[in-house]
Design an enzyme around this catalytic site. Structure first.
Site, PDB file in Angstrom:
ATOM      1  N   SER A  48      66.297   2.149 -43.536  1.00 60.04           N
ATOM      2  CA  SER A  48      66.634   1.191 -44.591  1.00 60.04           C
ATOM      3  C   SER A  48      67.750   1.726 -45.480  1.00 60.04           C
ATOM      4  CB  SER A  48      65.405   0.893 -45.454  1.00 60.04           C
ATOM      5  OG  SER A  48      64.341   0.437 -44.656  1.00 60.04           O
TER       6      SER A  48
HETATM    7  N1  SAH Z   1      61.382   2.440 -43.640  1.00 60.66           N
HETATM    8  C1  SAH Z   1      61.917   2.673 -42.319  1.00 60.66           C
HETATM    9  C2  SAH Z   1      62.337   1.341 -41.751  1.00 60.66           C
HETATM   10  C3  SAH Z   1      62.331   1.317 -40.277  1.00 60.66           C
HETATM   11  S1  SAH Z   1      62.730  -0.261 -39.578  1.00 60.66           S
HETATM   12  C4  SAH Z   1      63.094   3.618 -42.417  1.00 60.66           C
HETATM   13  O1  SAH Z   1      63.749   3.605 -43.463  1.00 60.66           O
HETATM   14  O2  SAH Z   1      63.373   4.343 -41.481  1.00 60.66           O
HETATM   15  C5  SAH Z   1      61.128  -1.030 -39.433  1.00 60.66           C
HETATM   16  C6  SAH Z   1      60.088  -0.266 -38.678  1.00 60.66           C
HETATM   17  O3  SAH Z   1      58.939  -1.117 -38.567  1.00 60.66           O
HETATM   18  C7  SAH Z   1      60.470   0.119 -37.247  1.00 60.66           C
HETATM   19  O4  SAH Z   1      60.274   1.494 -37.076  1.00 60.66           O
HETATM   20  C8  SAH Z   1      59.534  -0.700 -36.390  1.00 60.66           C
HETATM   21  O5  SAH Z   1      59.155  -0.059 -35.194  1.00 60.66           O
HETATM   22  C9  SAH Z   1      58.345  -0.890 -37.306  1.00 60.66           C
HETATM   23  N2  SAH Z   1      57.512  -2.023 -36.973  1.00 60.66           N
HETATM   24  C10 SAH Z   1      57.890  -3.261 -36.570  1.00 60.66           C
HETATM   25  N3  SAH Z   1      56.820  -4.039 -36.340  1.00 60.66           N
HETATM   26  C11 SAH Z   1      55.724  -3.273 -36.590  1.00 60.66           C
HETATM   27  C12 SAH Z   1      54.324  -3.506 -36.520  1.00 60.66           C
HETATM   28  N4  SAH Z   1      53.806  -4.696 -36.146  1.00 60.66           N
HETATM   29  N5  SAH Z   1      53.498  -2.493 -36.836  1.00 60.66           N
HETATM   30  C13 SAH Z   1      53.984  -1.286 -37.218  1.00 60.66           C
HETATM   31  N6  SAH Z   1      55.297  -0.999 -37.314  1.00 60.66           N
HETATM   32  C14 SAH Z   1      56.164  -1.985 -36.994  1.00 60.66           C
END
Ligand code: SAH
Length: 225
Positions: A74
């Site tokens: 993010s």
């Molecule tokens: N806060 C993280 C954002 C990652 S992007 C950062 O800054 O790195 C969003 C994340 O949500 C991804 O890693 C994706 O795999 C996860 N995600 C998507 N759907 C999900 C679900 N149903 N359960 C758990 N994680 C999920």
């Protein structure tokens, strides 16, 4: 003037100058982010360790960056914004995070609240996030490989819940797992039109605040990978 000892970690110092990092903090402040604890956590956290080496030189730009598997780390602005919203009513004990990803938001939260419980559906991302947490010596985080739509019921209730992927609707399980007075910060909407919501659990029901227009990768359904 701060010294580098204030850092969480020393590896990679010199890869990105302290000045570049201070500039990011200054920019967030100018954009209206004013929680000193949140800004300090961002200043101390080496974001370049959360992306591929090839992207490390861009780690202190205020932008989302790819982390593989079609996911992104993010943008610092949104990390700061969501952390502020979560903390706005006072200190938090137990926080549930959905979407560990790189673990960057996790690492920021770990410095601001007592305990973080973080759920991710892609196992390899979770493994790397875990490694980063131990490299940074952040010990108050527990990880779960699972589906965020279900939350983490065994350890509920939580004083705060943060979702870092956009949900088509607010998952009922997350509302159920919110403690009285607890705060849920979640982007909701379709691919190209999402709103950041703050939902607070009150004595009777939930107060729902619609905040910024945002853009996140989707909170996915389907099997774990
Ligand atoms: N806060 C993280 C954002 C990652 S992007 C950062 O800054 O790195 C969003 C994340 O949500 C991804 O890693 C994706 O795999 C996860 N995600 C998507 N759907 C999900 C679900 N149903 N359960 C758990 N994680 C999920």
């Amino acid at each position: 003037m701060r010294r580098e000892q204030d850092e969480l970690h020393h590896r990679g110092i010199g890869m990105t100058s302290q000045r570049t990092r201070e500039r990011l903090i200054q920019r967030l402040y100018e954009e209206g982010l004013s929680n000193a604890r949140v800004l300090e956590a961002i200043r101390r956290t080496p974001r370049h360790l959360f992306v591929d080496e090839a992207l490390a030189h861009r780690a202190y730009e205020d932008t989302a960056l790819p982390i593989g598997h079609n996911q992104t780390i993010s943008q610092p602005y949104i990390v700061a914004r969501m952390s502020e919203l979560l903390l706005a009513a006072g200190p938090l004990d137990k926080v549930l995070e959905i979407g560990t990803g790189s673990g960057y938001q996790t690492a920021i939260l770990a410095q601001l609240v007592e305990r973080v419980f973080s759920v991710e559906r892609i196992q390899s991302l979770q493994e790397r996030a875990k490694e980063r947490m131990s490299e940074l010596n952040l010990r108050n985080v527990v990880f779960r490989w699972g589906d965020g739509w279900e939350g983490w019921p065994a350890l509920a209730p939580y004083n705060g819940i943060i979702v870092t992927a956009a949900a088509s609707e607010v998952p009922q399980a997350l509302l159920d797992q919110l403690a009285p007075g607890g705060r849920l910060v979640i982007p909701v909407g379709a691919d190209d039109m999402q709103q950041l919501l703050l939902i607070v659990r009150e004595e009777q029901g939930f107060a729902r605040h619609v905040l910024d227009a945002v853009r996140f990768v989707p909170l996915l359904n389907g099997p774990l990978v």
